[in-house]
Design a protein around this motif. Structure first.
Motif, mmCIF file in Angstrom:
data_model
loop_
_atom_site.group_PDB
_atom_site.id
_atom_site.type_symbol
_atom_site.label_atom_id
_atom_site.label_comp_id
_atom_site.label_asym_id
_atom_site.label_seq_id
_atom_site.Cartn_x
_atom_site.Cartn_y
_atom_site.Cartn_z
ATOM 1 N N PHE A 220 0.997 -1.341 -0.128
ATOM 2 C CA PHE A 220 0.136 -0.057 -0.286
ATOM 3 C C PHE A 220 0.834 0.831 0.154
ATOM 4 C CE2 PHE A 220 -4.953 0.426 1.953
ATOM 5 C CZ PHE A 220 -4.846 0.256 0.489
ATOM 6 N N GLY A 221 0.884 1.800 -0.572
ATOM 7 C CA GLY A 221 1.708 3.206 -1.442
ATOM 8 C C GLY A 221 1.190 4.542 -1.161
ATOM 9 N N LYS A 222 1.425 6.054 -1.524
ATOM 10 C CA LYS A 222 0.698 7.138 -1.835
ATOM 11 C C LYS A 222 0.891 7.028 -2.863
ATOM 12 C CE LYS A 222 1.022 10.700 0.737
ATOM 13 N NZ LYS A 222 1.888 11.531 1.046
ATOM 14 N N SER A 223 0.282 8.299 -3.760
ATOM 15 C CA SER A 223 -0.646 8.529 -4.954
ATOM 16 C C SER A 223 -0.006 8.817 -5.592
ATOM 17 C CB SER A 223 -1.825 9.125 -4.978
ATOM 18 O OG SER A 223 -1.868 9.873 -6.399
ATOM 19 N N PHE A 224 1.435 8.930 -7.282
ATOM 20 C CA PHE A 224 2.269 9.242 -7.263
ATOM 21 C C PHE A 224 1.729 10.275 -8.012
ATOM 22 C CE2 PHE A 224 3.505 5.373 -10.602
ATOM 23 C CZ PHE A 224 3.293 4.537 -9.279
ATOM 24 N N ASP A 225 0.583 11.494 -7.221
ATOM 25 C CA ASP A 225 0.658 12.866 -7.627
ATOM 26 C C ASP A 225 1.161 13.275 -6.536
ATOM 27 O OD1 ASP A 225 -0.224 15.276 -8.073
ATOM 28 O OD2 ASP A 225 -2.435 14.240 -7.801
ATOM 29 N N LYS A 226 1.966 14.059 -6.736
ATOM 30 C CA LYS A 226 3.316 14.725 -5.575
ATOM 31 C C LYS A 226 2.270 16.442 -4.886
ATOM 32 C CE LYS A 226 6.218 11.559 -6.085
ATOM 33 N NZ LYS A 226 6.035 10.648 -4.925
ATOM 34 N N ASN A 227 1.537 16.144 -5.431
ATOM 35 C CA ASN A 227 0.020 17.054 -5.260
ATOM 36 C C ASN A 227 -0.779 16.975 -3.960
ATOM 37 O OD1 ASN A 227 2.129 19.140 -6.161
ATOM 38 N ND2 ASN A 227 0.725 18.673 -8.096
#
Length: 357
Positions: A220-227
């Motif tokens: 489980f990881g964060k979105s590739f959208d850094k915003n």
């Protein structure tokens, strides 16, 4: 008297929302570092299709959850088996993310999804034990292996094993890998049999878990959208590592199960493998037959990934149900056929079952 674990009922639920590859043309796909992909979306999608074989996938309606889908599949399996659900000793339900509502970011697994399905089925018998298992994509097969253990030990006579998932609820829209995943559910009733005239059922199995280096190939990881400043997490994977791991290990697990069964490779009629990636599955089967220095038979591997995508724990039971009902072109199974069920997924876990239909 020899006891065999026999699949007496099969059912599946295929969601009604069709998501085509063309529906991703307007997505803003990004690299892991947040930078735009090198190619335009139409090129990305075409390459994706060439590798995975996926043309479209199915998503569940917003008001439905994984336990709903599992309940629908369970109903069909029970009806197909012609049993009274009150006679079930175990309900084993495989999933990965619980009930994730379309409007929520939390997974809901309290109570267990198996308990929810038992409740929906209206089963009063308190001795029908219901529980969930988390075993990645091979979860349904592992549930079947557990049912086999209960039956062979005399602890159970009838088990319901369900695989259900709504992966559409845990996708990062900016990750091109999100196009792989889909929703669905499959279920089987497995019963103890002592039919010596026409013996059938589970002949053997193999299973393994590799975690030393492979534990976080799926995570489980964060979105590739850094915003994206939210704390939401999404399903992520290291595709190349999973591909290599599967190619090196799944054929060996299948070979181990087949050798334990005493069945000759030439007697295998069908291989139902987890619908993860068409090219990967083809490579696994080719390598499996190469271990026996045997030519790959035609139509040995039914596929549903082209239209249904990868629904994780649901792919193998759903595929089995579709072939059993004659819903996949040029594919059928007949009484007495030897088949192999195999899967690989998060853990990293692998399993395989040799079964006489």
């Amino acid at each position: 008297m020899k006891i065999q674990s026999v699949i007496t009922g099969v059912g599946s639920y295929i969601p009604t929302i069709v998501k085509k590859n063309s529906d991703f043309l307007d997505n803003q796909f990004l690299n892991e570092d947040g930078s735009p992909l090198e190619y335009q979306n139409d090129v990305v999608i075409e390459k994706f299709k060439a590798i995975t074989g996926i043309e479209e996938r199915r998503y569940a309606k917003p008001e439905l959850t994984s336990s709903d889908l599992g309940y629908f599949a369970a109903q069909k399996a029970i009806e197909d088996a012609g049993i009274n659900p009150e006679e079930l000793d175990y309900i084993i339900l495989a999933h990965n993310f619980g009930d994730v509502k379309s409007t929520a970011i939390q997974s809901d697994i309290l109570p267990s999804l198996a308990s929810r399905v038992k409740h929906r089925l209206g089963i009063k018998n308190p001795n029908c034990v219901a529980y969930d298992i988390l075993f990645g994509c091979p979860g349904w097969i592992q549930g079947v292996i557990q049912a086999e253990a209960y039956i062979k030990s005399g602890m159970a006579k009838k088990c319901l094993v369900i695989g259900t998932e709504t992966l559409s609820r845990v996708l990062d829209d900016h990750d091109r890998d999100s196009m792989i995943y889909s929703d669905g559910a499959g279920a089987t009733v497995i019963e103890a049999s002592t039919n010596e005239k026409e013996p059938s059922g589970i002949l053997s199995y193999a299973a393994q878990t590799d975690t030393l280096d492979e534990c976080y190939y799926l995570f489980f990881g964060k979105s590739f959208d850094k915003n994206d400043s939210t704390d939401e997490r999404y399903i992520k994977m290291y595709g190349r590592k999973i591909y290599e791991y599967a190619l090196n290990n799944v054929p060996l697990a299948m070979k181990k199960a087949l050798e334990k069964s005493g069945v000759d490779i030439l007697d295998v009629k069908k291989i139902f493998i987890h619908q993860a990636n068409e090219k990967m599955d083809e490579a696994i089967i080719k390598r499996f037959y190469r271990l026996y220095k045997t030519q790959l038979p035609k139509d040995i591997m039914p596929m549903s990934i082209h239209n249904l995508g990868n629904s994780s724990v649901a792919t193998v039971p759903t595929l089995f149900d579709l072939v059993k009902r004659g819903q996949i072109e040029n594919q059928e199974i007949n009484k007495g056929d030897i088949i192999i069920l195999a899967s690989v997924g998060a853990g990293m876990n692998i399993n395989a079952i040799v079964y006489k239909y």
